[in-house]
Scaffold this active site. Structure first.
Site, PDB file in Angstrom:
ATOM      1  N   GLY A   7       0.841  -1.208   0.000  1.00 33.67           N
ATOM      2  CA  GLY A   7       0.000   0.000   0.000  1.00 33.67           C
ATOM      3  C   GLY A   7       0.867   1.245   0.000  1.00 33.67           C
ATOM      4  O   GLY A   7       1.432   1.607   1.035  1.00 33.67           O
ATOM      5  N   GLY A  12       1.507   5.357   3.100  1.00 33.74           N
ATOM      6  CA  GLY A  12       2.413   4.247   2.805  1.00 33.74           C
ATOM      7  C   GLY A  12       3.723   4.728   2.221  1.00 33.74           C
ATOM      8  O   GLY A  12       4.811   4.316   2.647  1.00 33.74           O
ATOM      9  N   GLY A 131      -0.391  11.963  10.006  1.00 36.77           N
ATOM     10  CA  GLY A 131      -0.554  12.371   8.612  1.00 36.77           C
ATOM     11  C   GLY A 131       0.711  12.070   7.827  1.00 36.77           C
ATOM     12  O   GLY A 131       1.596  11.338   8.285  1.00 36.77           O
ATOM     13  N   LYS A 183      -6.083   4.049  18.834  1.00 34.68           N
ATOM     14  CA  LYS A 183      -6.015   5.010  17.716  1.00 34.68           C
ATOM     15  C   LYS A 183      -7.399   5.592  17.422  1.00 34.68           C
ATOM     16  O   LYS A 183      -7.543   6.779  17.125  1.00 34.68           O
ATOM     17  CB  LYS A 183      -5.435   4.336  16.456  1.00 34.68           C
ATOM     18  CG  LYS A 183      -5.451   5.218  15.219  1.00 34.68           C
ATOM     19  CD  LYS A 183      -4.555   6.437  15.377  1.00 34.68           C
ATOM     20  CE  LYS A 183      -4.656   7.587  14.424  1.00 34.68           C
ATOM     21  NZ  LYS A 183      -5.281   7.595  13.195  1.00 34.68           N
ATOM     22  N   GLU A 190      -9.229  13.868  18.835  1.00 35.65           N
ATOM     23  CA  GLU A 190      -8.853  14.804  17.749  1.00 35.65           C
ATOM     24  C   GLU A 190     -10.085  15.604  17.276  1.00 35.65           C
ATOM     25  O   GLU A 190     -10.031  16.830  17.167  1.00 35.65           O
ATOM     26  CB  GLU A 190      -8.256  13.964  16.617  1.00 35.65           C
ATOM     27  CG  GLU A 190      -7.950  14.677  15.329  1.00 35.65           C
ATOM     28  CD  GLU A 190      -7.467  13.668  14.250  1.00 35.65           C
ATOM     29  OE1 GLU A 190      -6.479  12.958  14.495  1.00 35.65           O
ATOM     30  OE2 GLU A 190      -8.107  13.583  13.186  1.00 35.65           O
ATOM     31  N   TYR A 191     -11.191  14.909  17.037  1.00 38.00           N
ATOM     32  CA  TYR A 191     -12.423  15.597  16.603  1.00 38.00           C
ATOM     33  C   TYR A 191     -12.828  16.651  17.643  1.00 38.00           C
ATOM     34  O   TYR A 191     -13.222  17.752  17.303  1.00 38.00           O
ATOM     35  CB  TYR A 191     -13.593  14.617  16.486  1.00 38.00           C
ATOM     36  CG  TYR A 191     -13.704  13.759  15.252  1.00 38.00           C
ATOM     37  CD1 TYR A 191     -12.607  13.170  14.665  1.00 38.00           C
ATOM     38  CD2 TYR A 191     -14.957  13.505  14.692  1.00 38.00           C
ATOM     39  CE1 TYR A 191     -12.750  12.343  13.567  1.00 38.00           C
ATOM     40  CE2 TYR A 191     -15.105  12.683  13.587  1.00 38.00           C
ATOM     41  CZ  TYR A 191     -13.995  12.097  13.027  1.00 38.00           C
ATOM     42  OH  TYR A 191     -14.138  11.274  11.941  1.00 38.00           O
ATOM     43  N   ARG A 428     -38.458   6.279  36.992  1.00 40.70           N
ATOM     44  CA  ARG A 428     -38.445   4.930  36.391  1.00 40.70           C
ATOM     45  C   ARG A 428     -39.260   3.951  37.234  1.00 40.70           C
ATOM     46  O   ARG A 428     -39.987   3.107  36.727  1.00 40.70           O
ATOM     47  CB  ARG A 428     -37.009   4.401  36.285  1.00 40.70           C
ATOM     48  CG  ARG A 428     -36.161   5.089  35.248  1.00 40.70           C
ATOM     49  CD  ARG A 428     -34.751   4.491  35.216  1.00 40.70           C
ATOM     50  NE  ARG A 428     -34.723   3.178  34.599  1.00 40.70           N
ATOM     51  CZ  ARG A 428     -34.235   2.084  35.169  1.00 40.70           C
ATOM     52  NH1 ARG A 428     -33.738   2.139  36.389  1.00 40.70           N
ATOM     53  NH2 ARG A 428     -34.250   0.930  34.535  1.00 40.70           N
ATOM     54  N   HIS A 434     -39.172  -0.255  38.153  1.00 39.64           N
ATOM     55  CA  HIS A 434     -37.818  -0.709  37.834  1.00 39.64           C
ATOM     56  C   HIS A 434     -36.939  -0.818  39.067  1.00 39.64           C
ATOM     57  O   HIS A 434     -35.826  -1.310  38.988  1.00 39.64           O
ATOM     58  CB  HIS A 434     -37.170   0.245  36.827  1.00 39.64           C
ATOM     59  CG  HIS A 434     -37.876   0.276  35.499  1.00 39.64           C
ATOM     60  ND1 HIS A 434     -37.896  -0.805  34.653  1.00 39.64           N
ATOM     61  CD2 HIS A 434     -38.613   1.237  34.899  1.00 39.64           C
ATOM     62  CE1 HIS A 434     -38.595  -0.506  33.569  1.00 39.64           C
ATOM     63  NE2 HIS A 434     -39.061   0.734  33.704  1.00 39.64           N
TER      64      HIS A 434
END
Ligand code: 6PG
Length: 457
Positions: A7, A12, A131, A183, A190-191, A428, A434
């Site tokens: 690749g 790559g 990058g 990762k 990162e976002y 609830r 519940h």
């Protein structure tokens, strides 16, 4: 040391040059012969072509490598990884060979592939960040798995990766496919950081009326101190860019933001594991919201443009709020990694994880030291906590949207102020029986606690 690489796209090709430069002998393959030619001419230009063999057949690659072989895959995530693995089996890989998927693959695929190929070769995973530039000169490398193949490769990869204060940013962070999980979360952070910086810009530009150049200067002063980070510095640089008519480049760019999917996977995994990462989820949705204007649902409604209220922002407080909100993005990501590691029994080492993020990667920042110091950092940041509270309030008053700033304030407020979960527990139980738990952890029902009929309505 001899390795093979399949690749030769942007990542790559650059990683190939890095590997050769660091002294490895490389056998490289891409199904597009032009990519191989390009690599060869780049390597010639750099003067290290004698350690590069570009092949046009995988069979040729296999026969050139000494055994046991080490093969890196830098192909797009998804089906193609399996297709290349099958082709490599056909070309003759053996059970002691290691094949490392270095793309942005889903960790779930990594787990499945480890099983699928266990009798054919050793399948390993490694997330790579940085990058093209990072790949060429030193990326962050988040590897995983504890099998034998890594032992042969580690000394070389420690040199190929970026280094921070003499320590390599390559690490085997944990077991199984945890490298790809790490990762993935790196990208989720990162976002969030990218969106947070965009929100600082938005507040200063539309709320405070500052120009892109002025905002770049503010970001530069922040960068001179402890807030220095890769993403802040590129944002500042972007804001200084103008075309020949002196129009800021940012004003020429459309608002819709795309994504390849790792941020979404981060949010999905966090939701599935029940680990709250509101800033990371908000960043993914912020990208989705940028595309909302054109959706059918929104076209069917008529929204009138609303005026933005201007505001005065104390820059010192803004800096403090930004500092804390940035740290919280990492803390949420690390909490997610910790939780996933516990449920998958990956034994992820968070200190090693942070070490891989110190240089070479997109989320590198000087303040990672503070994060490495542990959870207690919040207790020493009372000024920042107050600043985040105040700035988030001021920002919202402008009428603009601040998804990550708001989510970060919500996150820290939830951790540091009284909760309202007791009422939701009661609701609830009221309609669904519940069950509730008291402060003492006793399971019971509303009807056990209330002295009058709890179901009076
Ligand atoms: C990196 C980057 C890189 C890429 C991501 C995000 O660490 O080098 O994270 O992997 O930029 O794929 O891309 P999207 O924003 O398109 O999802």
């Amino acid at each position: 040391m001899q390795v093979a690489l399949v690749g030769l796209g942007v990542m790559g090709k650059n990683l190939a040059l890095n590997l050769i430069e660091k002294g490895l002998t490389l056998v490289a393959y891409d199904n597009n012969p032009d990519a191989g030619e390009e690599l060869l001419s780049l390597a010639k230009k750099e003067g290290f072509a004698e350690r590069l063999h570009v092949v046009s057949e995988l069979r040729d690659m296999i026969s050139r490598l000494d055994t046991p072989r080490s093969i890196l895959l830098l192909v797009p995530a998804g089906e193609l990884v399996d297709r290349v693995c099958m082709d490599l089996i056909e070309a003759g890989v053996e059970v002691d060979d290691i094949i490392i998927d270095c793309g942005n693959s889903n960790y779930k695929d990594g787990i499945a592939r480890k099983l699928k190929y266990q009798n054919k070769f050793e399948f390993a995973t490694m997330g790579i960040s940085g990058g093209a530039e990072g790949a060429r000169h030193g990326p962050a490398m988040m590897a995983s798995g504890s099998e034998g193949g890594w032992e042969r490769i580690i000394p070389s990869f420690e040199k190929v990766a970026a280094s921070f204060k003499g320590e390599s940013c390559f690490a085997r962070v944990g077991q199984s496919a945890s490298g790809h999980f790490v990762k993935m979360v790196h990208n989720g952070i990162e976002y969030a950081l990218m969106q947070l910086i965009a929100e600082m810009y938005h507040l200063l530009r539309l709320g405070c009326g500052k120009s892109p150049q002025e905002i770049a200067q503010i970001f530069d002063t922040w960068s001179e101190g402890e807030l220095n980070s890769y993403l802040l510095s590129i944002s500042s640089h972007i804001l200084t860019l103008e075309n020949k008519d002196q129009t800021p480049i940012v004003d020429l760019i459309d608002n819709k933001v795309g994504a390849k999917g790792t941020g979404l996977w981060t949010a999905q995994n966090a939701l599935e594991l029940g680990i709250a990462v509101p800033s990371l989820v908000a960043a993914v949705q912020a990208r989705h919201l940028t595309n909302t204007h054109d959706t059918l649902a929104s076209l069917e409604m008529t929204y009138q443009q609303k005026a933005v209220s201007s505001t005065q922002i104390d820059l010192a407080k803004l800096k403090s709020a930004f500092h804390l909100a940035s740290l919280l993005c990492y803390r949420q990501g690390l909490a997610l990694i910790k939780g996933a590691s516990r449920s998958h029994q990956w034994k992820v080492d968070l200190a090693k994880t942070l070490q891989t993020w110190r240089a070479g990667c997109i989320i590198r920042a000087d303040y990672l030291d503070q994060i490495a110091a542990g959870n207690e950092f919040i207790d020493n940041m009372q000024n920042e906590v107050n600043a985040l509270r105040e700035i988030a309030g001021e920002a919202l008053k402008t009428g603009l949207a601040f998804p990550v700033l708001g989510a970060s304030q919500t996150y820290i407020a939830t951790l540091t102020t009284p909760s309202n979960g007791h009422l939701v527990q009661a609701q609830r139980d009221y309609f669904g029986e519940h069950g509730i738990k008291t402060h003492q952890g006793e399971p019971c029902h509303l009807t056990d606690l209330a002295i009058i009929d709890a179901k009076v309505r």
